[in-house]
Design a protein around this motif. Structure first.
Motif, PDB file in Angstrom:
ATOM      1  N   LEU A 346       0.804  -1.211   0.000  1.00  0.00           N
ATOM      2  CA  LEU A 346       0.000   0.000   0.000  1.00  0.00           C
ATOM      3  C   LEU A 346       0.843   1.269   0.000  1.00  0.00           C
ATOM      4  O   LEU A 346       1.684   1.460   0.882  1.00  0.00           O
ATOM      5  N   ARG A 347       0.593   2.138  -0.979  1.00  0.00           N
ATOM      6  CA  ARG A 347       1.326   3.389  -1.061  1.00  0.00           C
ATOM      7  C   ARG A 347       0.450   4.589  -0.704  1.00  0.00           C
ATOM      8  O   ARG A 347       0.921   5.611  -0.267  1.00  0.00           O
ATOM      9  N   HIS A 348      -0.853   4.448  -0.955  1.00  0.00           N
ATOM     10  CA  HIS A 348      -1.744   5.600  -0.773  1.00  0.00           C
ATOM     11  C   HIS A 348      -2.947   5.163   0.045  1.00  0.00           C
ATOM     12  O   HIS A 348      -3.648   4.231  -0.325  1.00  0.00           O
ATOM     13  N   LEU A 349      -3.198   5.834   1.149  1.00  0.00           N
ATOM     14  CA  LEU A 349      -4.296   5.461   2.033  1.00  0.00           C
ATOM     15  C   LEU A 349      -5.175   6.668   2.323  1.00  0.00           C
ATOM     16  O   LEU A 349      -4.675   7.731   2.694  1.00  0.00           O
ATOM     17  N   GLU A 350      -6.490   6.496   2.142  1.00  0.00           N
ATOM     18  CA  GLU A 350      -7.412   7.584   2.488  1.00  0.00           C
ATOM     19  C   GLU A 350      -8.446   7.057   3.454  1.00  0.00           C
ATOM     20  O   GLU A 350      -9.045   6.010   3.214  1.00  0.00           O
ATOM     21  N   LEU A 351      -8.665   7.759   4.529  1.00  0.00           N
ATOM     22  CA  LEU A 351      -9.628   7.328   5.540  1.00  0.00           C
ATOM     23  C   LEU A 351     -10.617   8.441   5.828  1.00  0.00           C
ATOM     24  O   LEU A 351     -10.236   9.603   5.956  1.00  0.00           O
ATOM     25  N   ASP A 352     -11.890   8.088   5.949  1.00  0.00           N
ATOM     26  CA  ASP A 352     -12.910   9.081   6.248  1.00  0.00           C
ATOM     27  C   ASP A 352     -13.607   8.695   7.549  1.00  0.00           C
ATOM     28  O   ASP A 352     -14.029   7.558   7.711  1.00  0.00           O
ATOM     29  N   SER A 353     -13.742   9.633   8.448  1.00  0.00           N
ATOM     30  CA  SER A 353     -14.401   9.383   9.743  1.00  0.00           C
ATOM     31  C   SER A 353     -13.695   8.286  10.502  1.00  0.00           C
ATOM     32  O   SER A 353     -14.224   7.176  10.665  1.00  0.00           O
TER      33      SER A 353
END
Lengths: 474, 166
Positions: A346-353
């Motif tokens: 994993l190179r790019h991680l986006e998390l919401d809430s």
């Protein structure tokens, strides 16, 4: 198209003969010195290839035109005019007549058929029209309907065995389309793009297998499989899966498994507010290597069934080798974060809430992470948490970009900012996007001031505060 | 033949009125009729090529279109917007008669892209217009009797919804 080729051939005949007279052109011979005829003979495709209605209208131009419209290769029929018609009953009949004529009298082959239904039609007619269109071996079929649609056996059979269809789109609004999948093996040899909105599939076979050897992209919104244990999609060339479930469909009989036999998946997107009532499985676990995965779940509510936790966990395990992960509503896995796999690529991680606890625990599982985007960070006991936190490997070696979104300038956000800046040995850029609620420019300055006071591990780290773009990617 | 790069060669075209146009061979390639003539003559074209069906006004417009499109295509990325704007202006600058004349010329010279564009322009012009308008535009003589026409219209009633009345 037939007419166009016919006239082009005529022209090249003229060219070959090397003369500028029209001896070889019977059409021109007919009407000498009639410039009008010349123009027409060259323009059939421009008139005819407009909408179906306009094409049919050309039959009235002159007797020579009576049949030209029949060579159209696209049929686009929309009953919207009927809805606002003056005399409903007559309009109804005349639309039906038009549909039947269009299907009967046009070419035996169609490239493109689209049908848009707003008003009530006899189900028999609707089926005849779709079946009739399928018999013309269209490459693209698009059905939009605001009225219920039930596919008859012959229609469904014709659809699922079509060897000409490359694109199939069914968009239902306000109601479902009911399609019974034929029992024998389903094979759509040319299908590349499949889009289905609100379609209910049923099958007498408990474990149907659908063979779609050339399928590249599948997108479904609120589709349901009834009476089925496990649906298998044999889709070796599939690149994109996009599934959305808005409603909680767990009231339906049992949970259905959906399996994909894809070899090189590039993009997976699941947006499921229906509590993951169907289990999605990639048959070949390595098929999602280097892909990008997006998983959006409803915000965590206490008392949500354990099937959701289990479902989300199982899904993430299958996508442990993705390069890009976007995860909305991750808190549903708050209790299970230890069970999460390591996301080794994993190179790019986006998390919401997401809670701070979850964030830190997840970062321990992303050893080579380069970019981190966090929207709406929540945290209650951040001081203690950060004090005792293990510094993740990625923060020490690979994390270059961190972006906090929907920031309000709260204390916990600043503490987390401090954590990243102090420990981020290779952090190139740290940005904060202010929540769109903060329109005052003073808010930006205020936050900038607070941030400038924080110690940086890497002195060249750029720290910036941005105003949130209202229409962001979520 | 060899040694001379294609883009350097100039071809001369002669219109009906006798006007001569010097055209780069890279542009002449888009005039498929002309290109076929050149290919047939074994590349040995020194004297002006006569175009007995093409008038000066039309050839001038066609070359203008081609020159501009070549420029847009070989340039930087933003060209799409510029090209769209040029096309819109180009279409607007002509009367219906000029448009028709240009189609004839473009067809004779076999300029595929321009023809498609012109066909689309005409299609936009006649969209939703009455049958009489379309007849006038194309110079089609109506050989239906009023009864025949009425009958035909009734059979295809749906097609005539929402059309400008004659």
């Amino acid at each position: 198209m037939e007419s166009a080729n016919h006239f082009e051939r005529k022209l090249s005949q003229i060219m070959d003969s090397g003369s500028s007279t029209h001896e070889n052109d019977p059409v021109k011979r007919q009407k000498e010195n009639n410039e009008g005829e010349d123009r027409i003979s060259k323009l059939p495709d421009c008139i005819i290839s407009r909408t179906t209605k306009e094409a049919v209208r050309t039959s009235v131009l002159s007797k020579e035109w009576i049949n030209n419209w029949r060579s159209i290769t696209s049929l686009h029929l929309d009953d919207i005019d009927m809805v606002y018609g003056r005399t409903k009953h007559i309009e109804h009949e005349c639309f039906e007549r038009f549909m039947y004529r269009s299907l009967l009298l046009t070419n035996s082959r169609l490239d493109n058929f689209s049908l848009s239904i707003h008003d009530h039609h006899d189900m028999f007619n609707l089926n005849e029209w779709i079946y009739g269109a399928l018999r013309k071996f269209p490459k693209k079929l698009c059905i939009k309907s605001q009225r219920k649609l039930s596919f008859a056996f012959s229609t469904a059979h014709s659809l699922f065995t079509s060897q000409s269809l490359q694109e199939l789109e069914i968009y239902m609004s306000y109601c479902y389309a009911n399609i019974t999948v034929p029992r024998s093996r389903v094979h759509l040899g040319q299908l590349k793009f499949l889009t289905l909105h609100e379609v209910k599939f049923s099958c007498s076979d408990k474990d149907p297998e659908l063979s779609l050897p050339l399928l590249q992209k599948i997108k479904t919104v609120n589709c349901i499989w009834l009476g089925v244990r496990c649906v298998t999609f044999n889709v070796p060339l599939l690149e994109t899966i996009d599934i959305t479930q808005h409603t909680n469909s767990s009231w339906l009989e049992g949970n259905c498994k959906i399996k994909f036999r894809a070899l090189h998946l590039k993009e997976f997107c699941l947006c499921d507010y229906g509590y993951l009532s169907s289990y999605l499985t990639m048959i070949d676990p390595s098929s999602a290597q280097n892909a990008s995965a997006t998983l959006i779940l409803p915000p965590y509510e206490r008392g949500v069934s354990s099937t959701v936790e289990h479902g989300a966990l199982e899904l993430l395990k299958q996508f442990s080798q993705v390069r890009y992960l976007k995860f909305g509503g991750p808190d549903v896995l708050a209790q299970e974060v230890i069970l999460l796999p390591e996301f080794g690529m994993l190179r790019h991680l986006e998390l919401d809430s997401v809670t701070g606890e979850f964030l830190l625990a997840l970062l321990l599982k992303t050893p080579i992470l380069n970019t981190l985007v966090v929207e709406r960070l929540k945290s209650e006991y951040y001081k203690a948490l950060l004090k005792s936190a293990v510094v993740p490997d990625c923060l020490r070696h690979t994390l270059q970009v961190v972006n906090f979104r929907d920031v309000c300038g709260d204390k916990h956000e600043l503490h987390f900012a401090k954590f990243f800046m102090e420990k981020g040995s290779v952090l190139k850029r740290m940005s904060f996007s202010l929540s769109h609620l903060f329109v005052k420019s003073e808010a930006i300055e205020e936050l900038e001031q607070k941030l400038s006071g924080l110690k940086k591990c890497l002195t060249s780290t750029i720290v910036e505060v941005l105003k949130e773009d209202y229409y962001n990617s979520w | 033949m060899s040694g001379i790069s294609d883009t350097e060669r100039m071809i001369t075209l002669k219109t009906v009125e006798g006007t001569l146009f010097d055209v780069k061979s890279s542009i002449a390639k888009d005039l498929k009729t002309v290109q076929a003539f050149i290919d047939d003559s074994d590349d040995d074209v020194t004297s002006p090529i006569p175009l007995p069906n093409v008038f000066t006004r039309e050839l001038s417009r066609i070359l203008d279109y081609l020159n501009n499109h070549h420029r847009f295509r070989s340039g930087i990325e933003k060209a799409d917007e510029e090209m769209a704007r040029y096309d819109a202006e180009f279409a607007k600058s002509m009367s219906h008669e000029e448009l028709k004349a240009l189609i004839l010329a473009a067809n004779y010279l076999n300029v595929k892209d321009l023809l498609e564009f012109l066909n689309q322009t005409v299609a936009d012009v006649i969209q939703n217009k009455s049958v009489e308008f379309v007849r006038n535009f194309f110079g089609i003589e109506n050989d239906y009797t009023p009864e025949e026409e009425e009958k035909l219209r009734n059979e295809n009633e749906w097609a005539f919804n929402g059309v400008e009345q004659d």
